[in-house]
Structure formats: C-alpha cells, structure tokens
Scaffold this motif. Structure first.
Motif, PDB file in Angstrom:
ATOM      1  N   TRP A 168       7.422 -13.219 -11.249  1.00  0.00           N
ATOM      2  CA  TRP A 168       7.017 -11.864 -10.819  1.00  0.00           C
ATOM      3  C   TRP A 168       7.682 -11.779  -9.276  1.00  0.00           C
ATOM      4  O   TRP A 168       8.626 -10.863  -9.052  1.00  0.00           O
ATOM      5  CB  TRP A 168       5.586 -11.319 -10.748  1.00  0.00           C
ATOM      6  CG  TRP A 168       5.570  -9.967 -10.142  1.00  0.00           C
ATOM      7  CD1 TRP A 168       5.824  -8.901 -10.387  1.00  0.00           C
ATOM      8  CD2 TRP A 168       4.841 -10.154  -8.600  1.00  0.00           C
ATOM      9  NE1 TRP A 168       5.387  -7.981  -9.339  1.00  0.00           N
ATOM     10  CE2 TRP A 168       4.856  -8.849  -8.381  1.00  0.00           C
ATOM     11  CE3 TRP A 168       4.260 -11.031  -7.896  1.00  0.00           C
ATOM     12  CZ2 TRP A 168       4.395  -8.020  -6.827  1.00  0.00           C
ATOM     13  CZ3 TRP A 168       3.754 -10.588  -6.621  1.00  0.00           C
ATOM     14  CH2 TRP A 168       3.997  -9.234  -6.214  1.00  0.00           C
ATOM     15  N   ALA A 169       7.139 -12.847  -8.555  1.00  0.00           N
ATOM     16  CA  ALA A 169       7.847 -12.598  -7.129  1.00  0.00           C
ATOM     17  C   ALA A 169       9.397 -13.160  -7.076  1.00  0.00           C
ATOM     18  O   ALA A 169      10.132 -12.299  -6.382  1.00  0.00           O
ATOM     19  CB  ALA A 169       7.285 -13.929  -6.335  1.00  0.00           C
ATOM     20  N   ALA A 170       9.842 -13.753  -8.055  1.00  0.00           N
ATOM     21  CA  ALA A 170      11.309 -13.959  -7.986  1.00  0.00           C
ATOM     22  C   ALA A 170      12.144 -12.690  -8.466  1.00  0.00           C
ATOM     23  O   ALA A 170      13.141 -12.082  -7.961  1.00  0.00           O
ATOM     24  CB  ALA A 170      11.545 -15.260  -9.025  1.00  0.00           C
ATOM     25  N   THR A 171      11.454 -12.099  -9.595  1.00  0.00           N
ATOM     26  CA  THR A 171      12.155 -10.783 -10.173  1.00  0.00           C
ATOM     27  C   THR A 171      12.104  -9.814  -8.882  1.00  0.00           C
ATOM     28  O   THR A 171      13.042  -8.996  -8.878  1.00  0.00           O
ATOM     29  CB  THR A 171      11.314 -10.409 -11.224  1.00  0.00           C
ATOM     30  OG1 THR A 171      11.253 -11.282 -12.102  1.00  0.00           O
ATOM     31  CG2 THR A 171      11.868  -9.129 -11.522  1.00  0.00           C
ATOM     32  N   VAL A 172      10.958  -9.541  -8.343  1.00  0.00           N
ATOM     33  CA  VAL A 172      10.756  -8.450  -7.141  1.00  0.00           C
ATOM     34  C   VAL A 172      11.594  -8.916  -6.111  1.00  0.00           C
ATOM     35  O   VAL A 172      12.281  -7.955  -5.546  1.00  0.00           O
ATOM     36  CB  VAL A 172       9.402  -8.461  -6.635  1.00  0.00           C
ATOM     37  CG1 VAL A 172       9.169  -7.654  -5.539  1.00  0.00           C
ATOM     38  CG2 VAL A 172       8.484  -7.812  -7.809  1.00  0.00           C
ATOM     39  N   ASN A 173      11.694 -10.140  -5.573  1.00  0.00           N
ATOM     40  CA  ASN A 173      12.657 -10.508  -4.457  1.00  0.00           C
ATOM     41  C   ASN A 173      14.046 -10.174  -5.005  1.00  0.00           C
ATOM     42  O   ASN A 173      14.801  -9.727  -4.112  1.00  0.00           O
ATOM     43  CB  ASN A 173      12.563 -11.893  -4.339  1.00  0.00           C
ATOM     44  CG  ASN A 173      11.151 -11.921  -3.463  1.00  0.00           C
ATOM     45  OD1 ASN A 173      10.606 -11.347  -2.901  1.00  0.00           O
ATOM     46  ND2 ASN A 173      10.519 -13.311  -3.514  1.00  0.00           N
ATOM     47  N   LYS A 174      14.533 -10.259  -6.028  1.00  0.00           N
ATOM     48  CA  LYS A 174      15.939 -10.015  -6.471  1.00  0.00           C
ATOM     49  C   LYS A 174      15.985  -8.721  -6.318  1.00  0.00           C
ATOM     50  O   LYS A 174      17.300  -8.377  -5.630  1.00  0.00           O
ATOM     51  CB  LYS A 174      16.228 -10.575  -8.041  1.00  0.00           C
ATOM     52  CG  LYS A 174      17.536 -10.370  -8.486  1.00  0.00           C
ATOM     53  CD  LYS A 174      17.672 -10.653  -9.917  1.00  0.00           C
ATOM     54  CE  LYS A 174      19.198 -10.746 -10.132  1.00  0.00           C
ATOM     55  NZ  LYS A 174      19.310 -10.007 -11.270  1.00  0.00           N
ATOM     56  N   LEU A 194       2.414   2.245  -0.303  1.00  0.00           N
ATOM     57  CA  LEU A 194       1.719   1.546  -1.283  1.00  0.00           C
ATOM     58  C   LEU A 194       0.672   2.415  -1.907  1.00  0.00           C
ATOM     59  O   LEU A 194       0.634   2.626  -2.844  1.00  0.00           O
ATOM     60  CB  LEU A 194       1.339   0.304  -1.148  1.00  0.00           C
ATOM     61  CG  LEU A 194       2.484  -0.980  -0.861  1.00  0.00           C
ATOM     62  CD1 LEU A 194       2.065  -1.929  -0.337  1.00  0.00           C
ATOM     63  CD2 LEU A 194       3.368  -1.008  -2.314  1.00  0.00           C
ATOM     64  N   ARG A 195      -0.202   3.153  -1.038  1.00  0.00           N
ATOM     65  CA  ARG A 195      -1.500   3.658  -1.423  1.00  0.00           C
ATOM     66  C   ARG A 195      -0.989   4.843  -2.091  1.00  0.00           C
ATOM     67  O   ARG A 195      -1.630   5.207  -2.914  1.00  0.00           O
ATOM     68  CB  ARG A 195      -2.192   3.847  -0.180  1.00  0.00           C
ATOM     69  CG  ARG A 195      -3.438   4.713  -0.665  1.00  0.00           C
ATOM     70  CD  ARG A 195      -4.657   4.656   0.440  1.00  0.00           C
ATOM     71  NE  ARG A 195      -4.747   3.252   0.585  1.00  0.00           N
ATOM     72  CZ  ARG A 195      -5.545   3.185   2.028  1.00  0.00           C
ATOM     73  NH1 ARG A 195      -5.891   3.832   2.760  1.00  0.00           N
ATOM     74  NH2 ARG A 195      -5.922   1.746   2.098  1.00  0.00           N
ATOM     75  N   ALA A 196       0.164   5.606  -1.524  1.00  0.00           N
ATOM     76  CA  ALA A 196       0.696   6.766  -2.120  1.00  0.00           C
ATOM     77  C   ALA A 196       1.082   6.376  -3.552  1.00  0.00           C
ATOM     78  O   ALA A 196       1.041   7.394  -4.552  1.00  0.00           O
ATOM     79  CB  ALA A 196       1.897   7.233  -1.263  1.00  0.00           C
ATOM     80  N   GLU A 197       1.604   5.135  -4.148  1.00  0.00           N
ATOM     81  CA  GLU A 197       2.087   5.010  -5.249  1.00  0.00           C
ATOM     82  C   GLU A 197       0.797   4.330  -6.186  1.00  0.00           C
ATOM     83  O   GLU A 197       0.921   4.073  -7.103  1.00  0.00           O
ATOM     84  CB  GLU A 197       3.045   3.725  -5.299  1.00  0.00           C
ATOM     85  CG  GLU A 197       4.339   4.031  -4.709  1.00  0.00           C
ATOM     86  CD  GLU A 197       4.952   5.071  -5.261  1.00  0.00           C
ATOM     87  OE1 GLU A 197       4.928   4.943  -6.788  1.00  0.00           O
ATOM     88  OE2 GLU A 197       5.720   5.991  -4.999  1.00  0.00           O
ATOM     89  N   GLU A 206       3.705  -3.262 -13.621  1.00  0.00           N
ATOM     90  CA  GLU A 206       3.469  -2.058 -12.901  1.00  0.00           C
ATOM     91  C   GLU A 206       3.333  -2.268 -11.309  1.00  0.00           C
ATOM     92  O   GLU A 206       3.793  -1.178 -10.711  1.00  0.00           O
ATOM     93  CB  GLU A 206       1.944  -1.698 -13.382  1.00  0.00           C
ATOM     94  CG  GLU A 206       1.596  -0.232 -12.857  1.00  0.00           C
ATOM     95  CD  GLU A 206       0.312   0.088 -13.423  1.00  0.00           C
ATOM     96  OE1 GLU A 206      -0.324   1.268 -12.852  1.00  0.00           O
ATOM     97  OE2 GLU A 206      -0.401  -0.422 -14.216  1.00  0.00           O
ATOM     98  N   LEU A 207       2.928  -3.541 -10.909  1.00  0.00           N
ATOM     99  CA  LEU A 207       3.069  -3.793  -9.579  1.00  0.00           C
ATOM    100  C   LEU A 207       4.281  -3.727  -9.080  1.00  0.00           C
ATOM    101  O   LEU A 207       4.721  -3.377  -7.776  1.00  0.00           O
ATOM    102  CB  LEU A 207       2.130  -4.907  -9.113  1.00  0.00           C
ATOM    103  CG  LEU A 207       2.025  -5.400  -7.714  1.00  0.00           C
ATOM    104  CD1 LEU A 207       1.200  -4.492  -6.905  1.00  0.00           C
ATOM    105  CD2 LEU A 207       1.259  -6.630  -7.391  1.00  0.00           C
ATOM    106  N   ILE A 235       8.400  -1.508  -5.379  1.00  0.00           N
ATOM    107  CA  ILE A 235       9.986  -1.189  -5.284  1.00  0.00           C
ATOM    108  C   ILE A 235       9.871   0.304  -4.831  1.00  0.00           C
ATOM    109  O   ILE A 235      10.666   0.765  -3.892  1.00  0.00           O
ATOM    110  CB  ILE A 235      10.600  -1.441  -6.472  1.00  0.00           C
ATOM    111  CG1 ILE A 235      10.791  -2.841  -6.763  1.00  0.00           C
ATOM    112  CG2 ILE A 235      12.240  -0.579  -6.507  1.00  0.00           C
ATOM    113  CD1 ILE A 235      11.654  -3.554  -5.486  1.00  0.00           C
ATOM    114  N   ALA A 236       9.104   1.331  -5.453  1.00  0.00           N
ATOM    115  CA  ALA A 236       9.134   2.545  -5.218  1.00  0.00           C
ATOM    116  C   ALA A 236       8.560   2.873  -3.538  1.00  0.00           C
ATOM    117  O   ALA A 236       9.142   3.654  -2.916  1.00  0.00           O
ATOM    118  CB  ALA A 236       8.123   3.319  -6.270  1.00  0.00           C
TER     119      ALA A 236
END
Length: 125
Positions: free
Chosen positions: A24-30, A66-69, A94-95, A100-101
């Motif tokens: 997950w961390a690698a995918t998000v970082n990319k 983040l809270r708004a998401e 979902e996280l 990202i949003a």
C-alpha cells in the motif's frame, strides 16, 4: 496470547499484514510522486506515518483535508498510525483514494507553496 503468537499460522498473519501495508505504501508513494504531491508514506510493518517532503507553514492543514474525506488521524504525539490485523486490501484501497484526494485538494487550494512563493524562515540569532 503467548501461545497464539508462536504458532506458524500467526507468523503468516503478521507476514501478510506487513506485505499489505508495505505494498500500500509503495503504491500510494508512486501516485503521490506522479501527481507532484509533497508527501510520502513510510512504514515499518503495519506502523506507518506521513512525511512531508518540503517545509511549509501549512502542512498541518492536511489533517483537516483528510477529515473532509472521512479519515481522522490522531496527530497528537508521534504522528504514527497503526493498521491492525483486520485491515484488508479494500481498507487500504479506500485509504489510498482518500489520502490522494485530500492531498490533491490541498495542493489545488494552494496551501503548498513552491520555490519563490515560500517565505524565508527567520533565523534565530
């Protein structure tokens, strides 16, 4: 707990949890890098945190985006987060989407200043 934690299937559960969080961390970082967002996720097994890649006066606002998401993180203390053993791939997906949003919206709203827009910090004398 001591009997449970030493069972081979328990070791496998921890290995799977570590793999999910690391992937997950690698995918998000990319995606963060591709979008030019100044954040990175670092983790040690299922303990993870968000690192800001540039200094800024307004980085703390990310918690509100983040809270708004729909993601509430505790920023008190170390700023580390922990995914428990029940955190499944769909939870990470979902996280990922919400992180990202939030970061994209924060950038769009102009809170991350770049280059000459970044005011100089006063130096202690």
């Amino acid at each position: 707990f001591l009997r449970w934690v030493t069972k081979p299937q328990t070791v496998q559960l921890y290995d799977e949890a570590d793999h999910l969080c690391t992937e997950w961390a690698a995918t998000v970082n990319k995606e963060l890098a591709e979008r030019g967002l100044p954040l990175r996720i670092v983790n040690l097994t299922t303990v993870w945190t968000i690192l800001f890649q540039q200094p800024g006066r307004y980085n703390w606002l990310l918690q509100y985006y983040l809270r708004a998401e729909g993601v509430t993180l505790s920023w008190v203390g170390t700023g580390r987060c922990l995914s428990n053993m029940a955190f499944a791939p769909e939870h990470y997906a979902e996280l990922h989407t919400k992180l990202i949003a939030a970061a994209s919206r924060m950038k769009q709203d102009g809170w991350w200043l770049e280059g000459l827009d970044q005011p100089e910090r006063r130096r202690a004398m």
